[in-house]
Design an enzyme around this catalytic site. Structure first.
Site, short mmCIF file in Angstrom:
data_model
loop_
_atom_site.label_atom_id
_atom_site.label_comp_id
_atom_site.label_asym_id
_atom_site.label_seq_id
_atom_site.Cartn_x
_atom_site.Cartn_y
_atom_site.Cartn_z
N ASP A 1 0.99 -1.23 0.16
CA ASP A 1 -0.01 -0.03 -0.03
C ASP A 1 0.80 1.08 0.11
OD1 ASP A 1 -3.13 0.65 0.97
OD2 ASP A 1 -1.87 2.19 1.09
N ILE A 2 0.48 2.15 -0.62
CA ILE A 2 1.24 3.46 -1.04
C ILE A 2 1.37 4.18 0.32
CG2 ILE A 2 -0.42 4.89 -2.10
CD1 ILE A 2 1.82 5.54 -3.96
N GLN B 1 -14.93 2.41 0.93
CA GLN B 1 -13.88 1.90 -0.18
C GLN B 1 -13.75 3.36 -1.02
OE1 GLN B 1 -15.88 -0.74 -2.91
NE2 GLN B 1 -14.05 -1.30 -3.67
N HIS C 1 -10.15 -5.39 -3.00
CA HIS C 1 -8.69 -5.56 -2.67
C HIS C 1 -8.92 -5.85 -0.99
CE1 HIS C 1 -9.58 -1.30 -2.31
NE2 HIS C 1 -8.98 -1.27 -1.40
N PHE C 2 -8.10 -6.77 -0.66
CA PHE C 2 -7.91 -7.13 0.92
C PHE C 2 -6.64 -6.46 1.38
CE2 PHE C 2 -10.46 -10.84 -0.61
CZ PHE C 2 -11.46 -10.96 0.55
N HIS C 3 -6.81 -5.68 2.43
CA HIS C 3 -5.71 -5.11 3.34
C HIS C 3 -5.22 -6.09 4.26
CE1 HIS C 3 -6.71 -0.69 2.42
NE2 HIS C 3 -7.89 -1.17 2.09
P1 5GP Z 1 -9.86 1.40 0.32
O1 5GP Z 1 -10.27 2.70 1.27
O2 5GP Z 1 -10.43 1.60 -1.21
O3 5GP Z 1 -10.05 0.02 1.01
O4 5GP Z 1 -8.32 1.61 0.34
C1 5GP Z 1 -7.40 1.93 -0.94
C2 5GP Z 1 -5.94 1.73 -0.70
O5 5GP Z 1 -5.25 1.93 -1.54
C3 5GP Z 1 -5.63 2.80 0.32
O6 5GP Z 1 -4.98 2.26 1.78
C4 5GP Z 1 -4.50 3.69 -0.37
O7 5GP Z 1 -3.38 3.93 0.49
C5 5GP Z 1 -4.08 2.60 -1.26
N1 5GP Z 1 -3.79 3.22 -2.90
C6 5GP Z 1 -4.44 3.93 -3.46
N2 5GP Z 1 -3.80 4.39 -4.55
C7 5GP Z 1 -2.63 3.68 -4.45
C8 5GP Z 1 -1.51 3.53 -5.62
O8 5GP Z 1 -1.65 4.13 -6.58
N3 5GP Z 1 -0.72 2.43 -5.46
C9 5GP Z 1 -0.79 1.83 -4.13
N4 5GP Z 1 0.35 0.78 -4.12
N5 5GP Z 1 -1.38 1.91 -3.20
C10 5GP Z 1 -2.82 2.63 -3.47
#
Ligand code: 5GP
Ligand code: ZN
Length: 140
Positions: free
Chosen positions: A34-35, A98, A104-106
């Protein structure tokens, strides 16, 4: 949230047109860092096929992603200093927080005192309410 694959950052990462720090790839899913990690070594596990909701995944895709998530959690525990646990999370829908509309799973490595936590917002219920909801939610 734009849900089209063409504008999906995770599809671009999976396809190789956007960069990521990848730790695993097979035909069904990809895992990368995660970035903006909650803790160092926070990994995202994505099915290769674009789908915005968990409920769109096939049983095979679910099994593959969860199996990879388990392997990710194991290497986090084995190789990250002080990793003493992990959270496995999925946010589905804007109401759930989201941000990227590609399932995606964290997998978040945890250590004592890292200050990450789900806030405890549960409220006590009672048997009547619980039984009524259980009736409403019966799975056929
Ligand atoms: P969500 O809130 O959709 O579950 O989480 C999205 C996750 O994707 C966040 O933790 C965010 O930091 C990560 N993320 C967003 N854009 C990018 C990207 O371009 N590259 C990577 N590696 N992670 C990303
Ligand atoms: Zn996508």
């Amino acid at each position: 949230m734009d849900e089209s694959p063409a504008s999906c950052i995770f599809c671009r990462i999976i396809g190789g047109s956007a960069e990521s720090s990848e730790i695993y790839r097979d035909d069904d899913c990809v895992a990368f860092l995660d970035i903006q990690p909650i803790n160092p070594g926070h990994v995202l596990v994505c099915p290769t096929r674009h789908a915005s909701s968990f409920n769109e995944l096939t049983p095979t895709e679910i099994a593959s992603a969860l199996s990879v998530a388990q392997r990710v959690a194991q290497v986090q525990k084995d190789r990250l200093p002080n990793c003493q646990g992990f959270n496995l999370m999925l946010s589905d829908g804007e109401a759930a927080g989201q941000e990227v509309p590609h399932v995606h799973f964290h997998v978040v490595p945890r250590h004592p005192g890292d200050e990450f936590g789900m806030r405890r917002v549960g409220k006590p219920s009672n048997r009547g309410e619980l039984d009524a909801l259980a009736k409403q939610l019966q799975i056929p």
